[in-house]
Design a protein around this motif. Structure first.
Motif: not given
Length: 336
Positions: A220-221, A224, A252, A256, A259, A272
């Motif tokens: 998902q990361a 995105l 963003t 991330i 998340y 990140y």
């Protein structure tokens, strides 16, 4: 309610892959919709479980198409291509609509020909359907324009309704970006001028379980980020959109990172954040405080507890802090 024989107002497209445990509830939630005509299209994306058998009692009330496994983007696009209706609602096979969803959103789109999308809120539920949290994004994001989509990305296809010609105009879902192909779609639509309005109510239950998209951690990361990179690499972006790039990328990356912390990836969380820091390097060590505040806010919005000590006591976090201190010192010495 019997399956509508008249030309449908709404096409409900249900992509299914090995969801035999949930799909009957999804179908029933559509059959209980009142106030508008609809068609149900199930695209079975190569399921190897008993999905086809579970759907047999409903076969006179829906259109069932089985294809080889190609991913959810291809399944949704197949549904768009064969739908008769002018309005399209997507329903993931493990989610289910609440009463009145289709009629309420269709009414807005029929009255507002300038709109291409109507969005709504959702209820997060656990694997058994027990309520976890009501999500009402309009409280934080009252207007859904391109800037809002870029900064906040409040995308959930099961909570949305689309005008079919807009989906066809942008070529539907791009299979290059699983599982963030839905975010890519909405950004494409917004960039082309597609307008969105809120239906300010909860219309769908979004089931959380180990196989749902939001539990796919690293894929998902990465997806995105790929969507973000693809968007800003487009030629001829309007100048006002290009001006947002730095702050959008920063936001963003921080989301991330949260998340990935939430899904149990401490090393990637700090990686990140290092990337995010490159967009705010002049602000120095106080950036760390804003990250912690952001993590707390994201956790509240997601309805989960945020244990700050579990984050800040980790070896990866402490190494990140040391890296920022050292890097900030180097920048300071070079500019003095």
């Amino acid at each position: 309610m019997e399956f509508a024989k008249a030309e449908p107002t709404v096409g409900v497209i249900i992509p299914a892959y090995n969801c035999d445990r949930y799909i009957a509830q999804a179908i029933e939630s559509v059959l209980q919709q009142e106030g508008c005509t609809y068609e149900i299209i199930v695209i079975d994306d190569g399921s190897t479980d008993s999905t086809e058998q579970v759907l047999k009692p409903y076969r006179d009330r829906l259109r069932y198409v089985k294809q080889k496994n190609q991913g959810v983007a291809a399944a949704r696009n197949h549904g768009i291509a064969i739908a008769q209706a002018n309005l399209i609602a997507f329903l993931d096979a493990d989610d289910y609509f609440l009463p009145g969803k289709l009629a309420s959103q269709a009414e807005i789109l029929i009255k507002r020909p300038d709109l291409g999308i109507v969005h709504s809120g959702w209820q997060r539920v656990d694997i058994e359907g027990n309520k976890l949290l009501d999500v009402c994004p309009w409280k934080q994001i009252p207007e859904l324009d391109l800037e809002s989509w870029l900064r906040w990305k409040p995308v959930l296809p099961s909570a949305m309704m689309f005008r079919r010609e807009w989906l066809q105009y942008v070529g539907g879902f791009d299979p290059r970006f699983p599982p963030a192909e839905d975010t890519n779609l909405v950004l494409k639509l917004a960039l082309k001028g597609c307008k969105t309005a809120w239906l300010r109510q909860i219309t769908v239950c979004y089931r959380q379980h180990g196989e749902s998209a939001m539990h796919k951690g690293l894929p998902q990361a990465r997806s995105l980020m790929a969507v973000t990179n693809d968007f800003f690499s487009q030629p001829n972006l309007p100048p006002e959109v290009k001006l947002m790039e730095q702050s959008v990328r920063y936001g963003t990356l921080v989301w991330i990172a949260w998340y990935l912390h939430y899904t149990g990836h401490p090393l990637e969380t700090t990686q990140y954040l290092q990337q995010a820091w490159s967009y705010r390097s002049n602000s120095g060590i106080e950036t760390i405080v804003t990250w912690i505040e952001s993590f707390a806010e994201f956790s509240r919005n997601w309805g989960v507890q945020f244990n700050v000590s579990s984050l800040t006591s980790s070896r990866e976090w402490q190494e990140l802090v040391q890296w920022i201190i050292q890097t900030t010192s180097k920048i300071g010495s070079q500019t003095s």
